[in-house]
Scaffold this motif. Structure first.
Motif, mmCIF file in Angstrom:
data_model
loop_
_atom_site.group_PDB
_atom_site.id
_atom_site.type_symbol
_atom_site.label_atom_id
_atom_site.label_comp_id
_atom_site.label_asym_id
_atom_site.label_seq_id
_atom_site.Cartn_x
_atom_site.Cartn_y
_atom_site.Cartn_z
ATOM 1 N N TYR A 1 -4.834 7.133 5.793
ATOM 2 C CA TYR A 1 -4.770 5.856 5.088
ATOM 3 C C TYR A 1 -5.505 4.773 5.881
ATOM 4 N N THR B 1 -1.280 11.834 7.584
ATOM 5 C CA THR B 1 -1.520 11.116 6.333
ATOM 6 C C THR B 1 -1.643 9.627 6.579
ATOM 7 N N GLU C 1 2.481 1.715 -3.390
ATOM 8 C CA GLU C 1 1.521 2.213 -4.367
ATOM 9 C C GLU C 1 1.253 3.707 -4.187
ATOM 10 N N HIS C 2 1.371 4.193 -2.945
ATOM 11 C CA HIS C 2 1.146 5.610 -2.669
ATOM 12 C C HIS C 2 2.456 6.412 -2.663
ATOM 13 N N HIS C 3 3.534 5.780 -3.135
ATOM 14 C CA HIS C 3 4.819 6.446 -3.337
ATOM 15 C C HIS C 3 5.326 7.138 -2.061
ATOM 16 N N VAL C 4 5.176 6.445 -0.942
ATOM 17 C CA VAL C 4 5.678 6.972 0.329
ATOM 18 C C VAL C 4 7.210 6.976 0.297
ATOM 19 N N TYR D 1 0.843 -1.204 0.000
ATOM 20 C CA TYR D 1 0.000 0.000 0.000
ATOM 21 C C TYR D 1 0.877 1.253 0.000
#
Length: 221
Positions: A107, A103, A15-18, A12
């Protein structure tokens, strides 16, 4: 293939480019009591959690050796919060996801799988805290050392001809910090006793457990 909770979380975050950060051995990721606005998830490496006691001594809480969230505090809305403990890197390098706290909770609140992960996280940490308390309260100093060394088997142990190798260098200072013992000389004396009794030996500064039943016999049930 069914993903574990932590695998789902890491996918996850990818996919969210953390962002991902790297830290070197014996540097600190966070400090006990200082304000922090990130949540960190260990991706790879070995870390140690500790707190600073009122007398200034460092009390070690746990090693973390596989992917996991470093700390989840229940305050979901404040951008900054005080860190509950020190986090020091014990491997040559460690890699972390670094996500803004607010953030991260956004999520979680929007995703049922992440909510289940958080529930399991708190349940696991509670169990670990109970175990640490039992080790400190129910055992004397020698029992605490035996219990700590025994706990290293699941983290770093592997079978070798001589016994079970703890494939990680643990210093006397760290053992003292994990067991609530004030001096490394006391730890050294107890380790020598274990060696003389045939329960433990060392090779290349690493422990080899040669009699696991000895450790179990000295741990309070």
């Amino acid at each position: 293939m069914v993903l574990t909770d932590i695998e789902y979380l890491m996918n996850y975050l990818d996919e969210h480019h953390v962002p991902i950060i790297n830290k070197k051995r014996h540097t600190y990721l966070t400090y006990h009591g200082l304000a922090e606005h990130y949540t960190y998830i260990l991706k790879q490496g070995i870390i140690k959690n500790s707190i600073i006691l009122q007398d200034g001594r460092e009390f070690n809480l746990s090693y973390i050796v596989k992917p996991d969230v470093i700390s989840l505090l229940r305050d979901e809305v404040s951008k900054y919060t005080d860190q509950p403990f020190n986090v020091r890197i014990e491997s040559d390098e460690a890699t972390f996801y670094q996500v803004d706290r607010v953030t991260f909770w956004n999520y979680v609140n929007a995703n049922l799988e992440l909510q289940n992960y958080v529930k399991n996280y708190y349940r696991k940490k509670l169990s670990e805290n109970i175990f640490r308390s039992q080790r400190m309260v129910m055992n004397g100093k020698k029992g605490a050392v035996c219990a700590f060394i025994y706990s290293l088997i699941d983290l770093f142990g592997r079978q070798v001809p001589e016994g079970i190798l703890i494939d990680f260098i643990v210093t006397n200072d760290d053992i003292a910090g994990f067991c609530g013992i004030s001096s490394r000389s006391s730890v050294n004396r107890m380790l020598n006793e274990l060696k003389n009794d045939g329960a433990l030996t060392t090779k290349n500064h690493k422990f080899i457990i040669t009699d696991i039943s000895y450790l179990i016999d000295h741990i309070a049930n």
